[in-house]
Design an enzyme around this catalytic site. Structure first.
Site, PDB file in Angstrom:
ATOM      1  N   SER A 181       0.842  -1.280  -0.035  1.00 45.02           N
ATOM      2  CA  SER A 181      -0.036  -0.099  -0.101  1.00 45.02           C
ATOM      3  C   SER A 181       0.793   1.346   0.125  1.00 45.02           C
ATOM      4  CB  SER A 181      -0.981  -0.064   1.263  1.00 45.02           C
ATOM      5  OG  SER A 181      -2.038   1.026   0.881  1.00 45.02           O
ATOM      6  N   ASP A 209      -9.060  -3.528  -6.589  1.00 48.14           N
ATOM      7  CA  ASP A 209      -8.306  -2.848  -5.480  1.00 48.14           C
ATOM      8  C   ASP A 209      -8.351  -1.305  -5.978  1.00 48.14           C
ATOM      9  OD1 ASP A 209      -6.858  -1.509  -3.464  1.00 48.14           O
ATOM     10  OD2 ASP A 209      -5.269  -3.349  -3.691  1.00 48.14           O
ATOM     11  N   HIS A 262      -8.090  -5.282  -1.408  1.00 48.19           N
ATOM     12  CA  HIS A 262      -6.723  -4.598  -0.774  1.00 48.19           C
ATOM     13  C   HIS A 262      -6.228  -5.368   0.742  1.00 48.19           C
ATOM     14  CE1 HIS A 262      -3.721  -1.567  -0.679  1.00 48.19           C
ATOM     15  NE2 HIS A 262      -4.101  -1.188   0.384  1.00 48.19           N
TER      16      HIS A 262
END
Length: 248
Positions: free
Chosen positions: A164, A216, A229
């Site tokens: 991320s 995502d 995610h």
């Protein structure tokens, strides 16, 4: 095996005030299977809200899961035969988080039974503001950490990893290093990359693995935490298999 059915009931995507998460089953257990881990997270993780709205719960939920399964969210190992520098995601606890990093490290150790794997978390804030502003300074700091490892451990096989916002940090670190320095990195693995589609600067693309799940929103440049995610632990073995020949 995908575990999407475990989260079906949580896909309403409605913003609400989250209570502090509590798992129904709180007896500490050994390292879980992927399905066990995701099943427990399904009880407590925010899905369908923005990073800003869900930040506190993300950290709290990972702390609960780490305690339940005795998963370390902080790693400051000495260099090994292989050394992983890993940047965690937004609001993840410790310096490597719980959702992705520990799974990748575990898979890498399994894939490399005859090598010592050292893991170092990247000590950056992983704040919402950092995510929204592109995490520039953490990238500069990680670049310095990379140079330090290369200098102090010249014989280690260095792997860069990020999840991320941590993937942003890796991108920014590479942009702050020249090609000669990046050539000393053996592999780069990025999960849920907000900069999906951008090359890692000054580096051989054949040594980069970017894992982005369909749907995502973070990989699409958004800021919504959707189911895809949160499930990159499923890709830990694939990532380790990618890295193995590059460090052997």
């Amino acid at each position: 095996m995908r575990s999407l059915s475990l989260f079906t009931a949580l896909l309403a995507g409605q913003a609400f005030a989250y209570p502090k998460p509590v798992l129904q089953s709180s007896t500490r257990r050994d390292w879980p299977t992927i399905n066990e881990f995701l099943t427990e997270l399904a009880e407590i993780m925010p899905i369908g809200d923005t990073v800003s709205a869900a930040c506190d719960l993300i950290g709290d939920a990972e702390d609960v899961a780490a305690d339940l399964f005795d998963i370390s969210n902080t790693e400051n190992d000495a260099c090994g035969d292989v050394t992983v520098l890993f940047a965690r995601g937004t609001c993840d606890p410790g310096n490597v988080g719980v959702l992705v990093g520990p799974w990748f490290f575990n898979s890498l150790e399994t894939a490399l039974p005859n090598k010592k794997v050292g893991v170092k978390g990247v000590p950056y804030p992983a704040s919402v503001q950092g995510f929204l502003s592109g995490s520039v300074q953490p990238g500069i700091d990680m670049a310095n950490q990379i140079k330090s490892v290369i200098s102090s451990c010249p014989n280690t096989k260095l792997v860069l990893g990020g999840y991320s916002q941590g993937s942003m940090v890796v991108h920014n670190a590479a942009s702050n290093l020249d090609a000669a320095t990046m050539a000393k990195v053996s592999a780069v693995v990025l999960f849920g990359d907000p900069y999906d589609g951008r090359p890692v600067a000054n580096y051989d693309a054949s040594k980069v693995l970017v894992v982005c799940h369909d749907g995502d929103n973070i990989c699409q440049g958004g800021d919504f935490i959707l189911l895809p995610h949160l499930t990159y632990a499923e890709d830990a073995d694939t990532a380790a298999a990618f890295v193995k020949p590059l460090v052997s």
